[in-house]
Design an enzyme around this catalytic site. Structure first.
Site, mmCIF file in Angstrom:
data_model
loop_
_atom_site.group_PDB
_atom_site.id
_atom_site.type_symbol
_atom_site.label_atom_id
_atom_site.label_comp_id
_atom_site.label_asym_id
_atom_site.label_seq_id
_atom_site.Cartn_x
_atom_site.Cartn_y
_atom_site.Cartn_z
ATOM 1 N N HIS A 109 12.194 8.450 3.043
ATOM 2 C CA HIS A 109 11.762 7.449 2.061
ATOM 3 C C HIS A 109 12.922 6.961 1.187
ATOM 4 O O HIS A 109 12.919 5.813 0.743
ATOM 5 C CB HIS A 109 10.595 7.968 1.208
ATOM 6 C CG HIS A 109 10.910 9.092 0.288
ATOM 7 N ND1 HIS A 109 10.853 10.402 0.684
ATOM 8 C CD2 HIS A 109 11.252 9.103 -1.023
ATOM 9 C CE1 HIS A 109 11.147 11.188 -0.343
ATOM 10 N NE2 HIS A 109 11.415 10.419 -1.391
ATOM 11 N N CYS A 213 -16.577 -8.084 5.734
ATOM 12 C CA CYS A 213 -17.759 -7.290 5.416
ATOM 13 C C CYS A 213 -19.009 -8.154 5.256
ATOM 14 O O CYS A 213 -20.123 -7.638 5.135
ATOM 15 C CB CYS A 213 -17.530 -6.497 4.130
ATOM 16 S SG CYS A 213 -17.245 -7.537 2.685
#
Length: 239
Positions: A109, A213
């Site tokens: 990272h 949705c």
């Protein structure tokens, strides 16, 4: 494990990134989190095919990867992303600990932060938005965000994070979302003050549309072509 097309399989994902820190290319770190808008990721990547000087590394959270399992033509497999032009690697949480750490080894990272000229999170889910604002770093992506050089004093240059929120309308209209967006825009957002750039976040606000949705309203990710246009502008690429 990271899906690579050019990397040496005998080196760690972090070492692969470190080896290209000074390759002379423009480095785009492109991430997706747990939203159905992740299915637009292949289109965003493909839009850079005419820019061979752009190197792309992709970070997928575990929920994001669930939207790219080869379910349909618009939902190809995660593995297929690595074959798209300019993609150097597709990275997952497991790649942070691909092998036991030893002193002196690269940390993924941190190396990704150094490598990236720009981090784009499209889509940014409600859950990941909350994590970012509250400083959580429980996966590869949020660890990169948490380790970002917000002042430019560590890596020697100031770099932006662009985020494109995507969520259900009720989630977008929730008071906590408004509070979190204010942090990104007002507290951490890029501003020009007295000719100097301050802040490091740029929010690409969602649009109103019919959502997957079934709800209709705000919360849909900004149209992917518009995201590409903005990213190219920030990287000083021809649109």
């Amino acid at each position: 494990m990271a899906t690579k097309i050019k990397a040496d399989t005998h080196t760690s994902p972090a070492a692969d990134v470190a080896a290209t820190l000074n390759d002379g290319k423009i480095h785009l770190l492109l991430a997706a989190t747990g939203s159905v808008a992740t299915i637009k990721l292949p289109l965003i990547i493909a839009a850079f095919k005419d820019h061979p000087n752009v190197s792309i590394r992709v970070i997928l959270t575990k929920p994001a990867a669930q939207f790219l399992c080869g379910q349909s033509q618009e939902q190809p497999s995660v593995k297929s992303l690595a074959s798209l032009p300019n993609v150097e690697a597709v990275l997952h949480d497991e790649d942070e600990w691909a092998e036991p750490w030893t002193r002196g080894a690269e940390i993924l990272h941190i190396t990704l932060r150094r490598w990236a000229h720009l981090l784009v999170i499209a889509p940014l889910s409600a859950n990941s938005l909350a994590k970012v604002v509250h400083g959580m770093s429980d996966n590869l992506l949020t660890s990169v965000v948490r380790a970002w050089d917000t002042t430019g004093l560590i890596d020697g240059r100031k770099k932006r994070i662009l985020v494109a929120p995507a969520m259900n309308t009720a989630m977008w209209m929730h008071p906590i979302t408004a509070q979190q967006i204010r942090v990104l825009e007002d507290d951490w957002g890029v501003k020009d003050v007295d000719g100097a750039e301050h802040g490091w976040f740029e929010v690409l606000r969602p649009i109103e549309k019919s959502l997957a949705c079934g709800d209709v309203g705000s919360g849909g990710m900004m149209e992917w072509r518009e995201i590409v246009k903005i990213v190219k502008q920030r990287l000083n690429l021809s649109v």
